[in-house]
Design an enzyme around this catalytic site. Structure first.
Site, short mmCIF file in Angstrom:
data_model
loop_
_atom_site.label_atom_id
_atom_site.label_comp_id
_atom_site.label_asym_id
_atom_site.label_seq_id
_atom_site.Cartn_x
_atom_site.Cartn_y
_atom_site.Cartn_z
N CYS A 119 0.82 -1.23 0.00
CA CYS A 119 0.00 0.00 0.00
C CYS A 119 0.85 1.27 0.00
O CYS A 119 0.36 2.34 -0.34
CB CYS A 119 -0.92 0.01 1.21
SG CYS A 119 -1.97 -1.43 1.24
N HIS A 260 -3.87 6.62 3.10
CA HIS A 260 -4.17 5.34 2.46
C HIS A 260 -5.54 4.88 2.95
O HIS A 260 -5.85 4.94 4.15
CB HIS A 260 -3.09 4.32 2.85
CG HIS A 260 -3.45 2.93 2.44
ND1 HIS A 260 -3.88 2.64 1.17
CD2 HIS A 260 -3.47 1.75 3.13
CE1 HIS A 260 -4.14 1.34 1.08
NE2 HIS A 260 -3.90 0.79 2.27
N ASN A 290 -10.03 -1.01 -0.02
CA ASN A 290 -8.58 -0.84 -0.01
C ASN A 290 -8.02 -1.27 -1.36
O ASN A 290 -8.07 -2.46 -1.69
CB ASN A 290 -8.00 -1.69 1.14
CG ASN A 290 -6.50 -1.57 1.27
OD1 ASN A 290 -5.83 -1.02 0.38
ND2 ASN A 290 -5.96 -2.08 2.36
N1 ACO Z 1 -17.60 -10.31 9.20
C1 ACO Z 1 -17.98 -10.65 10.45
N2 ACO Z 1 -17.10 -10.94 11.43
C2 ACO Z 1 -15.80 -10.91 11.12
C3 ACO Z 1 -15.33 -10.58 9.81
C4 ACO Z 1 -16.30 -10.30 8.85
N3 ACO Z 1 -15.97 -9.96 7.60
N4 ACO Z 1 -13.99 -10.61 9.82
C5 ACO Z 1 -13.60 -10.94 11.05
N5 ACO Z 1 -14.70 -11.14 11.84
C6 ACO Z 1 -14.75 -11.51 13.27
C7 ACO Z 1 -13.50 -12.23 13.71
O1 ACO Z 1 -13.60 -13.61 13.43
C8 ACO Z 1 -13.49 -11.93 15.20
O2 ACO Z 1 -14.39 -12.79 15.82
P1 ACO Z 1 -14.07 -13.39 17.28
O3 ACO Z 1 -14.01 -12.21 18.18
O4 ACO Z 1 -15.24 -14.29 17.54
O5 ACO Z 1 -12.76 -14.10 17.15
C9 ACO Z 1 -14.07 -10.51 15.28
O6 ACO Z 1 -14.76 -10.31 14.04
C10 ACO Z 1 -13.03 -9.43 15.49
O7 ACO Z 1 -11.96 -9.65 14.54
P2 ACO Z 1 -10.73 -8.67 14.42
O8 ACO Z 1 -9.82 -9.15 13.35
O9 ACO Z 1 -10.15 -8.44 15.79
O10 ACO Z 1 -11.50 -7.33 13.95
P3 ACO Z 1 -10.94 -5.89 13.79
O11 ACO Z 1 -11.78 -4.93 14.55
O12 ACO Z 1 -9.46 -5.83 13.99
O13 ACO Z 1 -11.23 -5.59 12.24
C11 ACO Z 1 -10.00 -5.49 10.17
C12 ACO Z 1 -10.65 -6.39 11.24
C13 ACO Z 1 -11.08 -4.70 9.51
C14 ACO Z 1 -9.28 -6.39 9.16
C15 ACO Z 1 -8.97 -4.55 10.83
O14 ACO Z 1 -8.17 -5.27 11.71
C16 ACO Z 1 -8.11 -3.79 9.87
O15 ACO Z 1 -8.56 -2.93 9.16
N6 ACO Z 1 -6.76 -4.03 9.90
C17 ACO Z 1 -5.77 -3.23 9.22
C18 ACO Z 1 -5.74 -3.43 7.74
C19 ACO Z 1 -4.62 -2.60 7.15
O16 ACO Z 1 -4.47 -1.43 7.43
N7 ACO Z 1 -3.77 -3.23 6.35
C20 ACO Z 1 -2.60 -2.52 5.84
C21 ACO Z 1 -2.77 -2.08 4.48
S1 ACO Z 1 -3.21 -3.36 3.34
C22 ACO Z 1 -1.83 -3.65 2.26
O17 ACO Z 1 -0.73 -3.25 2.46
C23 ACO Z 1 -2.04 -4.46 1.05
#
Ligand code: ACO
Length: 337
Positions: A119, A260, A290
């Site tokens: 990214c 980003h 994204n």
């Molecule tokens: N729908 C429903 N529930 C979900 C989903 C979904 N799509 N995805 C995950 N869950 C559940 C998980 O299983 C978990 O359940 P549990 O508590 O029973 O175990 C719960 O939701 C919480 O999961 P987390 O992963 O802790 O959720 P979080 O609030 O962190 O959100 C997300 C996830 C959106 C992926 C977030 O962590 C994020 O945006 N991360 C950063 C991404 C980023 O910036 N990447 C860098 C750039 S990308 C690149 O370089 C290509």
């Protein structure tokens, strides 16, 4: 007395392209165990665009590049360097996507190469373009961020498939002697000790393509989402404060904070840390998701096309991605409206 006139790099034009097909949150509800409400609340994403099977990353890039070249008021032949930032190249080894883009645009016999910084690729590329121009080696760089990210997404993995979309953005970075137009500063950094936070394990020399690799789905993006999220907020908050302090610029002077577009909550946390007003923060994650290296130039193009981005407006770019890599940039927009 010396007659030396310093040459600076400037962003002369912007363009972008998204494929027409939309994948909405309600479409995803039918594919994996998720909900529109969860996706919207956790990420701010409503929909993303997905390229058809016969469309390659270079096709998206070419469309974006045509707009940028026309808006810069130059011809393809005036470009003397093509850089494409992508982690979803047309071919994983060779030829580079930049070579394919150059050929499709009729740009021949000029240097062309890809860079891989996930990214952060566009801002990394901006630092390379700036160095080439300010050293006097090049005059007009076509800098592209383009991704067909859907090609490395596992649409049975709800933790990643809701996040990513396809698209391309392109900028013309040109030489100028007008100091008021110059790219003011770029900070780019990396920490490979977090390389397992966000990766596609195959194909590569660690995991060459085998039947077993494919059956294990190692060709798909894997992300430690929550760990990446926390590190992104911490790193970006520090990084944007540092680049502003380093250049003696206060956050109220920023016309457009262009982060980003990974997650609305990351953008909000960084924006709040700088005490930015809502109108200073550019948000496109809701409609594009994204798009990795394409996300920042696509966001700049959005405000350009809506008439919000004017000549001389000060932009703060800021990004974070696989590697892990991160980068920020301070620059005025120097394109025509
Ligand atoms: N729908 C429903 N529930 C979900 C989903 C979904 N799509 N995805 C995950 N869950 C559940 C998980 O299983 C978990 O359940 P549990 O508590 O029973 O175990 C719960 O939701 C919480 O999961 P987390 O992963 O802790 O959720 P979080 O609030 O962190 O959100 C997300 C996830 C959106 C992926 C977030 O962590 C994020 O945006 N991360 C950063 C991404 C980023 O910036 N990447 C860098 C750039 S990308 C690149 O370089 C290509």
């Amino acid at each position: 007395m010396s007659n030396f006139t310093p040459v600076y790099a400037t962003m002369r034009a912007i363009g972008a392209y998204v494929p027409p097909k939309i994948l909405s949150n309600s479409d995803l509800e039918k594919m994996v165990d998720t909900s529109d409400e969860w996706i919207l609340k956790r990420t701010g994403i409503k929909e993303r665009h997905i390229a058809e099977a016969d469309v390659a990353t270079s096709d998206l890039a070419v469309e974006a590049s045509r707009d940028a070249i026309a808006r810069a008021g130059i011809e393809a032949q005036d470009i003397d360097l093509v850089i494409c930032a992508t982690v979803t190249p047309d071919y994983f080894n060779m030829p580079s996507t930049s070579c394919i883009i150059s050929n499709k645009l009729g740009i021949r016999n000029v240097q062309a190469f890809d860079i891989s910084a996930a990214c952060s690729g566009f801002v990394y590329g901006l630092s390379i373009a700036k160095a080439f121009i300010e050293s006097g080696m090049k005059k007009n760089v076509l800098l592209i961020g383009a991704e067909k990210f859907s090609s490395i997404v596992d649409y049975t993995d709800r933790s990643t498939c809701i996040l990513f979309g396809d698209g391309a953005g392109a900028a013309i970075i040109s030489a100028t002697t007008d100091a008021s137009e110059k790219i003011i500063d770029i900070h780019a950094s990396a920490d490979g000790s977090y390389s397992d936070f966000l990766m596609t394990p195959a194909p590569g020399t660690v995991n060459p393509v085998t039947q077993e690799v494919i059956e294990q789905g190692l060709q798909y993006v894997k992300m430690k989402g929550n760990e990446t999220f926390k590190l992104a907020v911490k790193t970006l908050t520090k990084d944007v404060k540092e680049i502003l302090a380093h250049n003696g610029i206060s956050s109220d002077k920023i016309d457009h904070f262009v982060p980003h577009q990974a997650n609305y909550r990351i953008i909000k946390a960084v924006g709040d840390s700088l005490k930015l007003k809502e109108e200073q923060i550019i948000l496109t994650v809701g409609k594009y998701g994204n798009t990795s290296a394409a996300s920042i130039p696509m966001a700049i193009n959005d405000i350009y096309e809506s008439g919000r981005l004017r000549y001389g407006d000060l932009m703060l770019l800021d990004t974070f991605g696989g590697g892990l890599t991160w980068a920020s940039a301070l620059l005025p927009f120097a394109g025509k409206n």
